[in-house]
Design a protein around this motif. Structure first.
Motif, mmCIF file in Angstrom:
data_model
loop_
_atom_site.group_PDB
_atom_site.id
_atom_site.type_symbol
_atom_site.label_atom_id
_atom_site.label_comp_id
_atom_site.label_asym_id
_atom_site.label_seq_id
_atom_site.Cartn_x
_atom_site.Cartn_y
_atom_site.Cartn_z
ATOM 1 N N VAL A 1 0.841 -1.202 0.000
ATOM 2 C CA VAL A 1 0.000 0.000 0.000
ATOM 3 C C VAL A 1 0.875 1.251 0.000
ATOM 4 C CG1 VAL A 1 -1.553 1.393 1.422
ATOM 5 C CG2 VAL A 1 -2.077 -1.003 1.008
ATOM 6 N N ALA A 2 1.949 1.242 0.794
ATOM 7 C CA ALA A 2 2.859 2.391 0.832
ATOM 8 C C ALA A 2 3.523 2.607 -0.521
ATOM 9 C CB ALA A 2 3.916 2.182 1.918
ATOM 10 N N VAL A 3 3.932 1.510 -1.168
ATOM 11 C CA VAL A 3 4.561 1.621 -2.494
ATOM 12 C C VAL A 3 3.554 2.161 -3.511
ATOM 13 C CG1 VAL A 3 5.563 0.322 -4.415
ATOM 14 C CG2 VAL A 3 6.244 -0.202 -2.061
ATOM 15 N N GLY A 4 2.337 1.620 -3.495
ATOM 16 C CA GLY A 4 1.309 2.095 -4.409
ATOM 17 C C GLY A 4 0.974 3.557 -4.183
ATOM 18 N N THR A 5 0.934 3.967 -2.918
ATOM 19 C CA THR A 5 0.648 5.367 -2.594
ATOM 20 C C THR A 5 1.747 6.286 -3.115
ATOM 21 O OG1 THR A 5 -0.572 4.717 -0.604
ATOM 22 C CG2 THR A 5 0.213 6.984 -0.710
ATOM 23 N N ALA A 6 3.005 5.864 -2.960
ATOM 24 C CA ALA A 6 4.123 6.667 -3.465
ATOM 25 C C ALA A 6 4.044 6.815 -4.982
ATOM 26 C CB ALA A 6 5.449 6.026 -3.057
ATOM 27 N N LEU A 7 3.738 5.721 -5.671
ATOM 28 C CA LEU A 7 3.610 5.776 -7.127
ATOM 29 C C LEU A 7 2.444 6.673 -7.545
ATOM 30 C CD1 LEU A 7 4.214 2.016 -8.041
ATOM 31 C CD2 LEU A 7 5.780 3.933 -8.410
ATOM 32 N N GLY A 8 1.328 6.578 -6.821
ATOM 33 C CA GLY A 8 0.165 7.397 -7.126
ATOM 34 C C GLY A 8 0.428 8.874 -6.911
ATOM 35 N N THR A 9 1.147 9.184 -5.848
ATOM 36 C CA THR A 9 1.484 10.580 -5.570
ATOM 37 C C THR A 9 2.376 11.155 -6.666
ATOM 38 O OG1 THR A 9 1.352 10.147 -3.192
ATOM 39 C CG2 THR A 9 2.525 12.129 -3.875
ATOM 40 N N LEU A 10 3.364 10.360 -7.106
ATOM 41 C CA LEU A 10 4.246 10.795 -8.178
ATOM 42 C C LEU A 10 3.460 11.012 -9.474
ATOM 43 C CD1 LEU A 10 7.116 11.308 -9.277
ATOM 44 C CD2 LEU A 10 7.292 8.848 -9.716
ATOM 45 N N LEU A 11 2.554 10.089 -9.758
ATOM 46 C CA LEU A 11 1.745 10.209 -10.974
ATOM 47 C C LEU A 11 0.825 11.421 -10.907
ATOM 48 C CD1 LEU A 11 0.986 8.892 -13.669
ATOM 49 C CD2 LEU A 11 -0.682 7.485 -12.437
ATOM 50 N N ALA A 12 0.243 11.658 -9.722
ATOM 51 C CA ALA A 12 -0.676 12.790 -9.552
ATOM 52 C C ALA A 12 0.014 14.120 -9.822
ATOM 53 C CB ALA A 12 -1.262 12.788 -8.143
ATOM 54 N N ALA A 13 1.292 14.217 -9.460
ATOM 55 C CA ALA A 13 2.030 15.461 -9.679
ATOM 56 C C ALA A 13 2.216 15.756 -11.168
ATOM 57 C CB ALA A 13 3.390 15.379 -8.993
ATOM 58 N N LEU A 14 2.118 14.712 -11.998
ATOM 59 C CA LEU A 14 2.330 14.867 -13.436
ATOM 60 C C LEU A 14 1.034 15.025 -14.217
ATOM 61 C CD1 LEU A 14 5.030 12.059 -13.869
ATOM 62 C CD2 LEU A 14 5.430 14.512 -13.548
ATOM 63 N N ILE A 15 -0.104 14.706 -13.573
ATOM 64 C CA ILE A 15 -1.399 14.736 -14.248
ATOM 65 C C ILE A 15 -2.053 16.110 -14.067
ATOM 66 C CG2 ILE A 15 -3.734 13.759 -14.246
ATOM 67 C CD1 ILE A 15 -2.580 11.115 -13.397
ATOM 68 N N PRO A 16 -2.654 16.678 -15.107
ATOM 69 C CA PRO A 16 -3.362 17.957 -14.948
ATOM 70 C C PRO A 16 -4.581 17.802 -14.047
ATOM 71 C CG PRO A 16 -3.725 17.037 -17.132
ATOM 72 C CD PRO A 16 -2.648 16.213 -16.505
ATOM 73 N N SER A 17 -5.053 18.924 -13.533
ATOM 74 C CA SER A 17 -6.162 18.912 -12.580
ATOM 75 C C SER A 17 -7.397 18.207 -13.126
ATOM 76 C CB SER A 17 -6.516 20.351 -12.189
ATOM 77 O OG SER A 17 -7.492 20.380 -11.171
ATOM 78 N N ALA A 18 -7.711 18.421 -14.400
ATOM 79 C CA ALA A 18 -8.891 17.788 -14.994
ATOM 80 C C ALA A 18 -8.772 16.269 -14.995
ATOM 81 C CB ALA A 18 -9.103 18.293 -16.413
ATOM 82 N N GLY A 19 -7.552 15.765 -15.129
ATOM 83 C CA GLY A 19 -7.338 14.323 -15.101
ATOM 84 C C GLY A 19 -7.650 13.736 -13.743
ATOM 85 N N LEU A 20 -7.286 14.444 -12.679
ATOM 86 C CA LEU A 20 -7.604 13.980 -11.328
ATOM 87 C C LEU A 20 -9.105 14.024 -11.071
ATOM 88 C CD1 LEU A 20 -4.781 15.645 -9.179
ATOM 89 C CD2 LEU A 20 -4.832 13.368 -10.205
ATOM 90 N N GLU A 21 -9.762 15.059 -11.596
ATOM 91 C CA GLU A 21 -11.214 15.153 -11.447
ATOM 92 C C GLU A 21 -11.909 13.988 -12.152
ATOM 93 O OE1 GLU A 21 -12.840 19.063 -12.422
ATOM 94 O OE2 GLU A 21 -10.849 19.903 -12.079
ATOM 95 N N LEU A 22 -11.444 13.647 -13.335
ATOM 96 C CA LEU A 22 -12.030 12.538 -14.090
ATOM 97 C C LEU A 22 -11.803 11.214 -13.370
ATOM 98 C CD1 LEU A 22 -13.508 11.635 -16.639
ATOM 99 C CD2 LEU A 22 -11.278 11.446 -17.776
ATOM 100 N N ALA A 23 -10.621 11.030 -12.786
ATOM 101 C CA ALA A 23 -10.335 9.809 -12.030
ATOM 102 C C ALA A 23 -11.294 9.673 -10.856
ATOM 103 C CB ALA A 23 -8.887 9.823 -11.541
#
Length: 279
Positions: free
Chosen positions: A99-121
């Motif tokens: 879970v910690a590894v997945g969270t780290a990967l998700g956080t890194l990915l979120a920093a690269l995704i535009p705001s609209a992409g996070l809203e769609l997710a």
């Protein structure tokens, strides 16, 4: 008159709205094991829109702040469910690292995704899981009589951590489904989901603080990276105090009633964000 760069009238609305969101977050965390992020994210989005937070960082700030608020809420909810014997600590121990590894990967990915992409997710998550819970329930999708071994649980944990950190939830709703389709009761799913929220929110909040540091110039006052300190400090204590109320409510309902409540809530929140992306 202003405080921290916010007009007095705007500040009053901000404080009142966040306190109300804290109550809703705490009750939902205890009742449904969802950490309250599904409430916090849309509420914060409206408030940060009102405060003219730039579009390119608004959703990131919502997600990071939500994860920070989930930390104390999950702790209080976990303790309350543990007193009722509704937490599977063996599952949480297996989940800790993936879970910690997945969270780290998700956080890194979120920093690269535009705001609209996070809203769609967030929208896809709410609509898909909400419809599944409402129409089919978890019993219909039961795949086996117990949880899988360490390898299977680790795969679940990696996926839950990654997706939850993208949309600012504690992962409880996803953990609920994993438990239910593997023959566990909804009450145990909700209780263990509170612990899952803690595993996700701590590294997730830290990651969003770090990821948002380069954007400090355009973030609102009292932000620490993508975490609003004023938001976290207002929401967290209220949410933590009201979480035990949600636990008492949860243990007064049947598993199917909890499924319907969780499904309805997720569907409404998902539809709201989909509307925001499309319009």
């Amino acid at each position: 008159m202003s405080l921290f760069g916010i007009a007095a009238g705007d500040l009053a609305v901000l404080v009142g709205s966040m306190l109300a969101a804290g109550v809703a977050s705490g009750v939902l965390a205890g009742m449904l094991g969802v950490g309250g992020g599904a409430v916090i994210v849309p509420v914060l989005y409206q408030l940060f829109t009102f405060l003219d937070v730039p579009d390119e960082v608004r959703m990131h700030l919502c997600v990071g702040t939500s994860l920070a608020v989930i930390i104390p809420t999950s702790i209080r909810s976990l303790m309350s469910h543990h007193r009722r014997g509704a937490v599977d600590f063996k599952a949480l121990r297996i989940w800790a690292v993936p879970v910690a590894v997945g969270t780290a990967l998700g956080t890194l990915l979120a920093a690269l995704i535009p705001s609209a992409g996070l809203e769609l997710a967030f929208a896809v998550f709410g609509i898909v899981i909400g419809l599944q819970m409402l129409v089919l329930g978890t019993r219909t999708l039961k795949v086996r009589d117990d949880l899988p071994g360490p390898a299977g649980m680790s795969a679940y944990g990696l996926a839950i951590g990654l997706f939850s950190s993208l949309i600012g939830i504690g992962g409880g709703s996803l953990g609920n489904i994993v438990f239910a389709i593997h023959g566990r009761s909804m009450h145990q799913a909700v209780g263990t989901g509170a612990g899952l929220g803690l595993l996700i929110s701590v590294p997730g909040a830290i990651g969003f603080m770090i990821a948002g540091w380069p954007e400090m110039a355009i973030l609102p006052p009292l932000s620490v990276g993508y975490v609003s300190a004023i938001g976290a400090l207002l929401l967290a204590p209220v949410a933590m105090l009201t979480a035990p109320l949600g636990v008492r409510i949860a243990h007064g309902f049947s598993s199917r009633q909890l499924e319907i409540a969780l499904g309805t809530f997720l569907l409404l929140m998902g539809a709201r964000f989909l509307f925001g992306v499309l319009v």
